[in-house]
Design a protein around this motif. Structure first.
Motif, PDB file in Angstrom:
ATOM      1  N   ASN A 131      76.164  30.507  34.948  1.00 35.18           N
ATOM      2  CA  ASN A 131      76.145  30.012  34.953  1.00 35.18           C
ATOM      3  C   ASN A 131      75.590  28.784  35.082  1.00 35.18           C
ATOM      4  OD1 ASN A 131      79.390  29.920  32.896  1.00 35.18           O
ATOM      5  ND2 ASN A 131      79.939  30.824  35.901  1.00 35.18           N
ATOM      6  N   ALA A 132      75.258  27.974  34.079  1.00 39.14           N
ATOM      7  CA  ALA A 132      74.176  26.562  34.849  1.00 39.14           C
ATOM      8  C   ALA A 132      73.764  25.347  34.306  1.00 39.14           C
ATOM      9  CB  ALA A 132      72.860  27.434  34.435  1.00 39.14           C
ATOM     10  N   GLY A 133      74.060  24.642  35.590  1.00 37.12           N
ATOM     11  CA  GLY A 133      74.455  22.705  35.121  1.00 37.12           C
ATOM     12  C   GLY A 133      73.039  22.405  36.191  1.00 37.12           C
ATOM     13  N   ALA A 134      72.883  20.866  35.421  1.00 42.87           N
ATOM     14  CA  ALA A 134      71.912  19.792  36.300  1.00 42.87           C
ATOM     15  C   ALA A 134      72.511  18.459  35.413  1.00 42.87           C
ATOM     16  CB  ALA A 134      70.475  20.121  35.191  1.00 42.87           C
ATOM     17  N   VAL A 169      64.428  32.630  27.232  1.00 42.45           N
ATOM     18  CA  VAL A 169      65.032  31.541  27.877  1.00 42.45           C
ATOM     19  C   VAL A 169      66.113  30.710  27.713  1.00 42.45           C
ATOM     20  CG1 VAL A 169      62.313  31.178  29.181  1.00 42.45           C
ATOM     21  CG2 VAL A 169      63.512  29.802  26.566  1.00 42.45           C
ATOM     22  N   ALA A 170      66.984  29.681  27.925  1.00 41.44           N
ATOM     23  CA  ALA A 170      68.283  29.341  28.183  1.00 41.44           C
ATOM     24  C   ALA A 170      67.743  27.765  27.475  1.00 41.44           C
ATOM     25  CB  ALA A 170      69.386  30.117  29.127  1.00 41.44           C
ATOM     26  N   ALA A 171      68.156  26.915  26.613  1.00 40.64           N
ATOM     27  CA  ALA A 171      68.684  25.540  26.453  1.00 40.64           C
ATOM     28  C   ALA A 171      70.001  24.985  26.346  1.00 40.64           C
ATOM     29  CB  ALA A 171      67.954  25.485  24.668  1.00 40.64           C
ATOM     30  N   ILE A 172      70.384  24.275  27.434  1.00 37.58           N
ATOM     31  CA  ILE A 172      72.117  24.137  27.298  1.00 37.58           C
ATOM     32  C   ILE A 172      72.171  22.638  27.621  1.00 37.58           C
ATOM     33  CG2 ILE A 172      72.335  25.733  29.410  1.00 37.58           C
ATOM     34  CD1 ILE A 172      72.355  23.162  31.391  1.00 37.58           C
ATOM     35  N   GLY A 173      73.741  22.019  26.473  1.00 40.11           N
ATOM     36  CA  GLY A 173      73.326  20.945  26.725  1.00 40.11           C
ATOM     37  C   GLY A 173      74.513  20.347  26.921  1.00 40.11           C
ATOM     38  N   PHE A 174      75.235  19.208  26.581  1.00 41.86           N
ATOM     39  CA  PHE A 174      76.571  19.150  27.248  1.00 41.86           C
ATOM     40  C   PHE A 174      77.859  19.440  27.357  1.00 41.86           C
ATOM     41  CE2 PHE A 174      74.021  16.031  24.960  1.00 41.86           C
ATOM     42  CZ  PHE A 174      72.985  15.298  26.249  1.00 41.86           C
ATOM     43  N   GLY A 175      77.804  21.044  27.455  1.00 40.78           N
ATOM     44  CA  GLY A 175      78.802  21.799  27.577  1.00 40.78           C
ATOM     45  C   GLY A 175      78.498  22.485  26.503  1.00 40.78           C
ATOM     46  N   GLU A 176      76.970  23.336  26.568  1.00 40.40           N
ATOM     47  CA  GLU A 176      77.116  24.501  25.344  1.00 40.40           C
ATOM     48  C   GLU A 176      75.306  25.005  25.897  1.00 40.40           C
ATOM     49  OE1 GLU A 176      77.227  25.317  20.643  1.00 40.40           O
ATOM     50  OE2 GLU A 176      77.639  23.298  21.736  1.00 40.40           O
ATOM     51  N   LEU A 203      66.572  20.156  27.998  1.00 39.31           N
ATOM     52  CA  LEU A 203      66.343  21.421  29.360  1.00 39.31           C
ATOM     53  C   LEU A 203      66.425  22.258  29.729  1.00 39.31           C
ATOM     54  CD1 LEU A 203      66.780  20.971  32.475  1.00 39.31           C
ATOM     55  CD2 LEU A 203      68.833  20.690  32.196  1.00 39.31           C
ATOM     56  N   VAL A 204      65.687  23.159  29.951  1.00 34.08           N
ATOM     57  CA  VAL A 204      65.594  24.420  29.586  1.00 34.08           C
ATOM     58  C   VAL A 204      65.847  25.579  31.153  1.00 34.08           C
ATOM     59  CG1 VAL A 204      63.974  26.833  28.665  1.00 34.08           C
ATOM     60  CG2 VAL A 204      64.407  24.414  27.511  1.00 34.08           C
ATOM     61  N   PHE A 205      66.258  26.479  31.315  1.00 39.15           N
ATOM     62  CA  PHE A 205      66.824  27.243  32.272  1.00 39.15           C
ATOM     63  C   PHE A 205      65.338  28.458  31.917  1.00 39.15           C
ATOM     64  CE2 PHE A 205      70.030  24.332  33.799  1.00 39.15           C
ATOM     65  CZ  PHE A 205      69.959  24.637  35.319  1.00 39.15           C
ATOM     66  N   PRO A 265      74.074  14.282  32.313  1.00 36.85           N
ATOM     67  CA  PRO A 265      74.831  15.535  32.524  1.00 36.85           C
ATOM     68  C   PRO A 265      74.397  17.297  31.979  1.00 36.85           C
ATOM     69  CG  PRO A 265      76.788  14.028  32.202  1.00 36.85           C
ATOM     70  CD  PRO A 265      76.100  13.741  31.669  1.00 36.85           C
ATOM     71  N   PHE A 266      74.507  17.902  32.389  1.00 39.25           N
ATOM     72  CA  PHE A 266      73.877  19.181  31.475  1.00 39.25           C
ATOM     73  C   PHE A 266      75.151  20.579  32.002  1.00 39.25           C
ATOM     74  CE2 PHE A 266      70.496  16.777  31.415  1.00 39.25           C
ATOM     75  CZ  PHE A 266      69.941  17.128  30.397  1.00 39.25           C
ATOM     76  N   ALA A 267      75.509  20.591  31.391  1.00 41.24           N
ATOM     77  CA  ALA A 267      76.617  21.913  31.683  1.00 41.24           C
ATOM     78  C   ALA A 267      76.542  23.090  30.758  1.00 41.24           C
ATOM     79  CB  ALA A 267      77.889  22.121  31.735  1.00 41.24           C
ATOM     80  N   SER A 268      76.552  24.510  30.470  1.00 42.98           N
ATOM     81  CA  SER A 268      76.269  25.807  30.111  1.00 42.98           C
ATOM     82  C   SER A 268      77.730  25.983  29.404  1.00 42.98           C
ATOM     83  CB  SER A 268      75.397  26.795  30.549  1.00 42.98           C
ATOM     84  OG  SER A 268      76.378  27.376  31.862  1.00 42.98           O
ATOM     85  N   GLY A 269      78.253  25.079  30.028  1.00 43.51           N
ATOM     86  CA  GLY A 269      79.871  25.378  29.320  1.00 43.51           C
ATOM     87  C   GLY A 269      80.476  26.814  28.830  1.00 43.51           C
ATOM     88  N   ASN A 270      81.066  27.690  28.270  1.00 49.51           N
ATOM     89  CA  ASN A 270      82.310  28.674  28.030  1.00 49.51           C
ATOM     90  C   ASN A 270      80.776  29.962  27.880  1.00 49.51           C
ATOM     91  OD1 ASN A 270      84.042  27.626  28.832  1.00 49.51           O
ATOM     92  ND2 ASN A 270      84.483  27.160  26.560  1.00 49.51           N
TER      93      ASN A 270
END
Length: 219
Positions: free
Chosen positions: A211-214, A76-83, A192-194, A51-56
């Motif tokens: 907000n983003a997630g995957a 561009v934005a890289a997202i992790g596990f809540g960040e 993971l990059v958006f 799971p991936f989530a952009s967090g706060n």
């Protein structure tokens, strides 16, 4: 009252009736029976989900007009596990130039990526006119002995609908890839990059926050 004699080979029945006064030894063990039939095959696993989530922290994307030379054209934005890690760029050839920090994880075994689903929700209204912007999510990889991240072929998810005209706040954009067979070797680093890119219409400089997630399914 009779005195019972229980030898190693026999026990006199008259001594054991009506109430046993001696315990006869067990007989020899019988031969092993035939092997039973194989049971039905169990259900196969659908794999594991990463799971991936952009967090706060809100994701901040700027339009990328030319991905082959995007160092000065967009973030561009890289997202992790809540960040979220904003401020990253694409270099010549699509290489990911990460800002300070790290959003990558290391793969502990050989895996096969089978499915990817991603979403993005903008938090502010956008006015784009005739310009059309595509938001995408893609996995980038780096071999175990390298630090450069390149796009992992076959993993780009283009989210729909395309952004154009007036885009209300809290619009939802989604996309999925199914039945993939993307192999990744043990030790490879993934991130993971958006990103957003202009797909038609006049060039426009715009920042898209949201907000983003995957979810990535592996076998």
């Amino acid at each position: 009252q009779h005195n019972c004699f229980c030898g190693s080979q026999q026990c006199f029945p008259q001594c054991c009736y009506p109430k046993p006064h001696c315990k006869c030894p067990p007989g020899p063990r019988g031969p092993r029976g035939p092997r039973g039939l194989r049971g039905p095959k169990g259900e196969g696993s659908d794999g594991a989900i990463i799971p991936f989530a952009s967090g706060n922290t809100l994701v901040a994307l700027t339009t990328v007009v030319n991905e082959s030379n995007a160092l000065t054209t967009g973030y561009v934005a890289a997202i992790g596990f809540g960040e979220t890690q904003n401020g990253n760029t694409f270099g010549v050839g699509g290489e990911l130039a990460l800002a300070a920090g790290n959003m990558a994880f290391s793969v502990p075994r050989n895996i096969r990526i089978t499915d990817i689903t991603a979403f993005f929700t903008n938090t502010a209204q956008l006015t784009l006119g005739a310009s059309a912007i595509q938001i995408s999510a893609q996995l980038f990889y780096s071999p175990a002995t390298d630090i450069a991240f390149l796009p992992l072929p076959g993993t780009r998810v283009n989210l729909t609908p395309v952004l154009t005209g007036v885009v209300p706040a809290n619009s939802v954009f989604t996309g999925s890839l199914k039945d993939l067979k993307v192999s990744v070797l043990s030790g490879t680093k993934l991130v993971l990059v958006f990103f957003a890119r202009l797909v038609s219409g006049p060039s426009i400089a715009v920042t898209i926050t949201g907000n983003a997630g995957a979810g990535v399914n592996i076998a």
